[in-house]
Design a protein around this motif. Sequence first.
Motif, PDB file in Angstrom:
ATOM      1  N   LYS A  17     -20.304  18.845  -3.929  1.00 29.14           N
ATOM      2  CA  LYS A  17     -19.294  19.330  -4.872  1.00 29.14           C
ATOM      3  C   LYS A  17     -17.967  18.711  -4.480  1.00 29.14           C
ATOM      4  N   ILE A  18     -17.811  17.452  -4.867  1.00 25.05           N
ATOM      5  CA  ILE A  18     -16.579  16.727  -4.578  1.00 25.05           C
ATOM      6  C   ILE A  18     -15.652  16.840  -5.786  1.00 25.05           C
ATOM      7  N   ARG A  19     -14.441  17.342  -5.564  1.00 20.96           N
ATOM      8  CA  ARG A  19     -13.447  17.440  -6.634  1.00 20.96           C
ATOM      9  C   ARG A  19     -12.649  16.132  -6.668  1.00 20.96           C
ATOM     10  N   TRP A  20     -12.636  15.510  -7.821  1.00 19.29           N
ATOM     11  CA  TRP A  20     -11.909  14.256  -8.008  1.00 19.29           C
ATOM     12  C   TRP A  20     -10.644  14.523  -8.826  1.00 19.29           C
ATOM     13  N   SER A  21      -9.617  13.763  -8.584  1.00 21.63           N
ATOM     14  CA  SER A  21      -8.455  13.814  -9.472  1.00 21.63           C
ATOM     15  C   SER A  21      -8.877  13.278 -10.833  1.00 21.63           C
ATOM     16  N   GLU A  22      -8.366  13.881 -11.892  1.00 22.49           N
ATOM     17  CA  GLU A  22      -8.760  13.480 -13.235  1.00 22.49           C
ATOM     18  C   GLU A  22      -8.324  12.051 -13.551  1.00 22.49           C
ATOM     19  N   ASN A  23      -7.245  11.621 -12.947  1.00 21.05           N
ATOM     20  CA  ASN A  23      -6.737  10.272 -13.192  1.00 21.05           C
ATOM     21  C   ASN A  23      -6.546   9.540 -11.874  1.00 21.05           C
ATOM     22  N   ALA A  24      -6.647   8.241 -11.929  1.00 19.96           N
ATOM     23  CA  ALA A  24      -6.196   7.396 -10.829  1.00 19.96           C
ATOM     24  C   ALA A  24      -4.762   6.968 -11.137  1.00 19.96           C
ATOM     25  N   LEU A  25      -3.991   6.711 -10.099  1.00 21.98           N
ATOM     26  CA  LEU A  25      -2.587   6.386 -10.279  1.00 21.98           C
ATOM     27  C   LEU A  25      -2.280   4.971  -9.790  1.00 21.98           C
ATOM     28  N   ILE A  26      -1.340   4.333 -10.447  1.00 19.19           N
ATOM     29  CA  ILE A  26      -0.675   3.162  -9.884  1.00 19.19           C
ATOM     30  C   ILE A  26       0.657   3.692  -9.375  1.00 19.19           C
ATOM     31  N   ALA A  27       0.773   3.799  -8.043  1.00 19.59           N
ATOM     32  CA  ALA A  27       1.884   4.527  -7.435  1.00 19.59           C
ATOM     33  C   ALA A  27       2.582   3.648  -6.407  1.00 19.59           C
ATOM     34  N   PRO A  28       3.850   3.956  -6.105  1.00 18.59           N
ATOM     35  CA  PRO A  28       4.535   3.228  -5.028  1.00 18.59           C
ATOM     36  C   PRO A  28       3.844   3.478  -3.695  1.00 18.59           C
ATOM     37  N   TYR A  29       3.703   2.410  -2.913  1.00 18.91           N
ATOM     38  CA  TYR A  29       3.032   2.506  -1.619  1.00 18.91           C
ATOM     39  C   TYR A  29       3.816   1.637  -0.633  1.00 18.91           C
ATOM     40  N   PHE A  30       4.587   2.304   0.239  1.00 21.37           N
ATOM     41  CA  PHE A  30       5.532   1.611   1.110  1.00 21.37           C
ATOM     42  C   PHE A  30       6.417   0.698   0.249  1.00 21.37           C
ATOM     43  N   ASP A  31       6.465  -0.607   0.531  1.00 25.22           N
ATOM     44  CA  ASP A  31       7.335  -1.490  -0.256  1.00 25.22           C
ATOM     45  C   ASP A  31       6.571  -2.236  -1.342  1.00 25.22           C
ATOM     46  N   ILE A  32       5.310  -1.832  -1.576  1.00 27.76           N
ATOM     47  CA  ILE A  32       4.520  -2.414  -2.666  1.00 27.76           C
ATOM     48  C   ILE A  32       3.997  -1.259  -3.520  1.00 27.76           C
ATOM     49  N   ASN A  33       3.001  -1.536  -4.328  1.00 35.09           N
ATOM     50  CA  ASN A  33       2.347  -0.488  -5.117  1.00 35.09           C
ATOM     51  C   ASN A  33       0.878  -0.402  -4.727  1.00 35.09           C
ATOM     52  N   GLY A  34       0.231   0.670  -5.129  1.00 37.79           N
ATOM     53  CA  GLY A  34      -1.165   0.843  -4.784  1.00 37.79           C
ATOM     54  C   GLY A  34      -1.918   1.606  -5.859  1.00 37.79           C
ATOM     55  N   LEU A  35      -3.218   1.358  -5.918  1.00 42.41           N
ATOM     56  CA  LEU A  35      -4.111   2.147  -6.754  1.00 42.41           C
ATOM     57  C   LEU A  35      -4.546   3.350  -5.927  1.00 42.41           C
ATOM     58  N   MET A  36      -4.383   4.557  -6.468  1.00 47.06           N
ATOM     59  CA  MET A  36      -4.671   5.767  -5.704  1.00 47.06           C
ATOM     60  C   MET A  36      -5.450   6.769  -6.548  1.00 47.06           C
ATOM     61  N   PHE A  37      -6.335   7.498  -5.903  1.00 48.17           N
ATOM     62  CA  PHE A  37      -6.944   8.692  -6.471  1.00 48.17           C
ATOM     63  C   PHE A  37      -7.234   9.647  -5.315  1.00 48.17           C
ATOM     64  N   ARG A  38      -7.542  10.897  -5.638  1.00 48.40           N
ATOM     65  CA  ARG A  38      -7.667  11.909  -4.584  1.00 48.40           C
ATOM     66  C   ARG A  38      -8.976  12.677  -4.739  1.00 48.40           C
ATOM     67  N   VAL A  39      -9.583  13.008  -3.597  1.00 47.44           N
ATOM     68  CA  VAL A  39     -10.834  13.761  -3.586  1.00 47.44           C
ATOM     69  C   VAL A  39     -10.728  14.890  -2.562  1.00 47.44           C
ATOM     70  N   ALA A  40     -11.586  15.894  -2.742  1.00 51.15           N
ATOM     71  CA  ALA A  40     -11.664  17.006  -1.802  1.00 51.15           C
ATOM     72  C   ALA A  40     -13.047  17.632  -1.915  1.00 51.15           C
ATOM     73  N   ASN A  41     -13.493  18.242  -0.830  1.00 46.51           N
ATOM     74  CA  ASN A  41     -14.770  18.957  -0.821  1.00 46.51           C
ATOM     75  C   ASN A  41     -14.525  20.384  -1.299  1.00 46.51           C
ATOM     76  N   GLU A  42     -15.157  20.780  -2.414  1.00 41.23           N
ATOM     77  CA  GLU A  42     -14.935  22.113  -2.968  1.00 41.23           C
ATOM     78  C   GLU A  42     -15.619  23.201  -2.153  1.00 41.23           C
ATOM     79  N   ARG A  43     -16.727  22.872  -1.502  1.00 41.96           N
ATOM     80  CA  ARG A  43     -17.478  23.899  -0.786  1.00 41.96           C
ATOM     81  C   ARG A  43     -16.827  24.222   0.557  1.00 41.96           C
ATOM     82  N   SER A  44     -17.262  25.359   1.134  1.00 40.80           N
ATOM     83  CA  SER A  44     -16.692  25.810   2.406  1.00 40.80           C
ATOM     84  C   SER A  44     -17.313  25.102   3.598  1.00 40.80           C
ATOM     85  N   ASN A  45     -18.463  24.448   3.388  1.00 39.25           N
ATOM     86  CA  ASN A  45     -19.052  23.699   4.497  1.00 39.25           C
ATOM     87  C   ASN A  45     -18.291  22.398   4.703  1.00 39.25           C
TER      88      ASN A  45
END
Length: 322
Positions: free
Chosen positions: A165-193
């Motif tokens: 049960k991996i929770r994904w961000s609904e969108n990926a982002l093109i975001a600032p990353y240090f002095d350049i930009n980066g493709l980013m998305f975020r995940v998390a484990n929904e379960r307690s294990n």
Amino acid sequence: MAESQKRKWNLVEKEHNREDSGFGTKATSKKARMLESDGRFNVKKMHQSFDAYWNVYHRLIELHWLKFGVLIFSFYFLINMVFAELYVAIGLQHLEGISISNGISPYWQAFFFSTQTMTTVGYGTISPDGYLTNFVAAFEALFGLMSFALMTGLLYGRFSRPSPKIRWSENALIAPYFDINGLMFRVANERSNQVFDVQVRIMFTRNELEDGELIRRYYSLDLERERVKYLATSWTIVHPITKDSVLFGETEESLRESDGEFLISIEGTNDTMSDPIHTRKSYLYNELVWGAKFVSAIDVEGSRYVLDLGKIGEYVPAQLNK
């Protein structure tokens, strides 16, 4: 001739080393994505063999729990109705113990006798009389034992099947990353294990014009970090868009024109059963948000860290680096 052969072998070696998702170079349709947003392959197979198409065991293993429960209950109810009809056809006089004074119709008494026979409960209130009725009851008892054995196997298969049960961000982002930009998305484990030894891979695919022919190309994207030991909170996965990146110079319009898609796979190990897990997701070009950054999903409450899963996909506008 030798030079021509050399160029040919160089081209073959280049194609051999190129990344491929398994869809091949001809999957150039702009109407069909390769992966559904939930990770299922967007492929319809035709002319399958009968056993491969039905594949009853795997269909029942993967069926939604509510549908599975309704199916099992319906099967149990209908089979007992069939056997009740058989007992009625043979003659209710061959079922000793049938009573008309208990307020239950003879048919439903035959139905409940069938349920007792199938489950081998056998209260003893009603018993079969005669060869044919005993033969049907004996067959039903065997059928019941086999059915419940199969149901037990299906339940074990459903419970033992790895289901991350991996929770994904609904969108990926093109975001600032240090002095350049980066493709980013975020995940998390929904379960307690816990999920450990987590590894991620991203493959970028787009249509390209080569020698006047439109073909599909695939590229592995280098990541800031490809592996984490534990997925204890959230993980923002970043592909730095450096000058060596295939995304360098890409825009919203260019990704739209080339039908750009990001195919992502995550692998890890579930600490509950120490079994491997695997999950997939796809971000299409129109699921990218340009000029944004994720808000923090982690807070501190007393002496504990708090992960707000509802904020996994939240972002705010951010100025991109030029």
